[in-house]
Design an enzyme around this catalytic site. Structure first.
Site, short mmCIF file in Angstrom:
data_model
loop_
_atom_site.label_atom_id
_atom_site.label_comp_id
_atom_site.label_asym_id
_atom_site.label_seq_id
_atom_site.Cartn_x
_atom_site.Cartn_y
_atom_site.Cartn_z
N ARG A 193 1.01 -1.16 0.09
CA ARG A 193 0.04 0.00 0.06
C ARG A 193 0.80 1.34 0.01
O ARG A 193 0.43 2.20 -0.59
CB ARG A 193 -0.97 0.05 1.04
N LYS A 213 -6.55 1.04 1.79
CA LYS A 213 -7.63 0.13 1.56
C LYS A 213 -7.32 -1.04 2.60
O LYS A 213 -6.32 -1.54 2.79
CB LYS A 213 -7.66 -0.43 0.46
#
Length: 543
Positions: free
Chosen positions: A483, A519
């Site tokens: 990420r 996320k």
């Protein structure tokens, strides 16, 4: 790896180690000249035993001639000289065994054992002297002939008692003949009745020629043939008159004279020894051929095993490859390893597929673009060969994303004084990747830029797959590093807050980016590592 080992064993079982064309069917030599030369050059550690056997045969001949045959000055001189020769050969052959010492780097026995021509010379000399010793005293027998008066005929009976055996018995005519008084009969007195014993010595001499197993059977055949001709010439030509005076034999060959019978016995014995020598030669060469081919196959297996090990280490980390090469592991065992602290790096080139990659005739449907990507990844991989990056492990590449990790060596998590040392090593590797890509851009006139994400923490490493095993890592630390890359900015190294704290505690400068939506994790505060190779300038807060 297990399938490779099974396949190697199957290939070895299927290979034929001996073919009819390897050895000449008649002359029994190797068709391959190099193999023939290697066979003759091999050492013969049993040679000293061959010499000892020949010496024992000579000793037996000496005892036979000493007790049953003529004794003269020539006998003692010749047999004494041969005895001294055998004593010398035995001392040379058994020197290392007797004194358990070696002169210089190689002992006397080793020189003979390792020298094929020296062994051959000693063998030929030994065969020759033993063959000569068998009949060297035959010339003395003619001088001992005597004419005995009939009144002394009883002495003939003594002779018959001495020499009687299964092979040579005094004929009935010899013991019942009545001669007039005063007449004499020409007989060989006790000392000269020796043809059977000469025959025994000749047979022993042929055996002495055959005991040298490593001498080529054709050479032994020639030597024994010459010896056989010499004996037959002696019995049938040179000393025929002498040996014809011997009593007749009571045997299947009763009608033949003793010299002819002796020639037949010698011929049969010669043929028998030759057949045995040929069998020994064939067996010895076949054994050598099998050993040579086995050695070649073993070297081939070791080479293939080394290549497989290198290939496996290119696919898997070294310590993981050793685990799979171990013979103690179970075939169904799942390899996995948990690390309390390790670092993970994702490095992407976002503009490669967005701006550079194209499929057209110019790029040969994208092949040339992939060639450029391969050169970039190749340069990254070369960094791993540097000693300072030995703790960094390449995990895989996904498109234009390069994934690496550090701190994945079992048992070394706490080996460094600083347990977070792997974080600094991986960061330095990331900086080296940026430098390598900048250099590539200068040389290829491109403008590729890296976007990096980095995190550290607990992870699990393992190998999955049977046909194409893949080493991979899993855990929240891996997801966060991914990420950090995907939510990062081109030209920057984005790290988590925990990683930034570790870096700033060791004099690295980190700039806070602020909270970003990640996320599966919500909003996270992330940081950029400030380097001299940063692209652009960001309004951020220093940590």
């Amino acid at each position: 790896m297990d399938k490779i080992n099974i396949e190697l064993e199957r290939n070895l079982d299927d290979k034929q180690w001996f073919a009819a064309e390897d050895i000449h069917p008649i002359l029994l030599y190797f068709v391959n000249s190099d193999l023939e030369a290697e066979y003759h050059q091999q050492p013969d550690p049993l040679f000293k035993y061959y010499v000892a056997c020949a010496a024992m045969i000579y000793l037996t001949m000496l005892l036979v001639q000493l007790f049953f045959m003529p004794r003269s000055v020539a006998f003692f001189v010749s047999y004494g000289a041969i005895a001294l020769l055998f004593l010398l050969l035995l001392l040379l052959s058994w020197a290392d065994t007797i004194w358990m010492t070696k002169i210089h780097s190689k002992g006397l026995s080793s020189v003979i054992t390792d020298g094929p021509w020296l062994r051959l010379l000693i063998a030929i000399v030994t065969m020759s002297v033993v063959a000569a010793a068998a009949i060297i005293t035959v010339v003395d027998c003619g001088e001992l002939d005597a004419h005995l008066p009939v009144t002394n005929f009883s002495k003939f009976a003594v002779i018959s008692d001495v020499i009687s055996d299964e092979a040579f018995l005094v004929g009935s005519n010899a013991t019942t003949a009545l001669l007039p008084a005063g007449d004499t009969v020409s007989v060989c007195i006790n000392d000269c009745y020796s043809l059977p014993y000469y025959l025994y010595c000749c047979l022993l001499a042929l055996v002495a020629c055959s005991v040298f197993l490593q001498v080529h059977f054709l050479l032994k055949f020639i030597i024994m043939l010459l010896v056989l001709i010499l004996y037959n010439v002696t019995f049938l030509v040179l000393q025929l008159e002498l040996f014809q005076q011997q009593p007749t034999s009571r045997s299947l060959l009763n009608e033949m004279s003793l010299p002819v019978q002796s020639a037949i016995y010698l011929a049969f014995f010669f043929i028998t020894l030759h057949v045995i020598d040929r069998k020994v030669e064939y067996t010895s060469r076949l054994d050598f051929l099998w050993k040579t081919k086995f050695k070649s196959e073993r070297e081939e297996v070791e080479t293939m095993g080394g290549v497989n090990k290198i290939l496996l280490e290119n696919i898997l980390p070294a310590h993981v490859a050793l685990h799979f090469l171990s013979s103690n592991r179970r075939l169904d065992e799942l390899y996995h390893q948990r690390y309390k602290s390790a670092s993970v790096l994702f490095a992407s080139i976002p503009n490669f597929f967005k701006e550079f990659y194209m499929q057209n005739d110019i790029t040969r449907d994208g092949l040339e673009c992939l060639r450029v990507l391969n050169e970039i990844i190749y340069d990254f991989d070369k960094l791993l060969l540097k000693p300072k990056f030995c703790a960094v492990e390449k995990i895989k590449t996904i498109g234009s994303t390069y994934m690496a990790a550090s701190g994945l060596v079992p048992g070394q998590e706490n080996s460094q004084q600083d347990s977070q040392h792997h974080v600094f090593v991986l960061l330095e590797f990331a900086l080296s990747m940026i430098s390598v890509l900048n250099q590539f851009n200068k040389e290829s006139f491109n403008d590729f830029k890296l976007r990096m994400g980095m995190s550290h923490g607990e992870i699990i490493a393992g190998v999955v797959g049977a046909q194409k095993p893949q080493y991979d890592i899993w855990g929240n630390t891996v997801n966060l590093a991914s990420r950090m890359d995907s939510h990062g900015i081109v030209g920057r190294i984005q790290v988590t807050e925990d990683t930034a704290t570790v870096l700033t505690n060791h004099n690295f400068e980190c700039v806070c980016r602020g909270p970003i939506a990640v996320k599966g994790r919500g909003n996270l505060i992330t940081y950029f590592v400030k380097t001299s190779m940063d692209y652009g300038d960001l309004s951020t807060t220093k940590l």
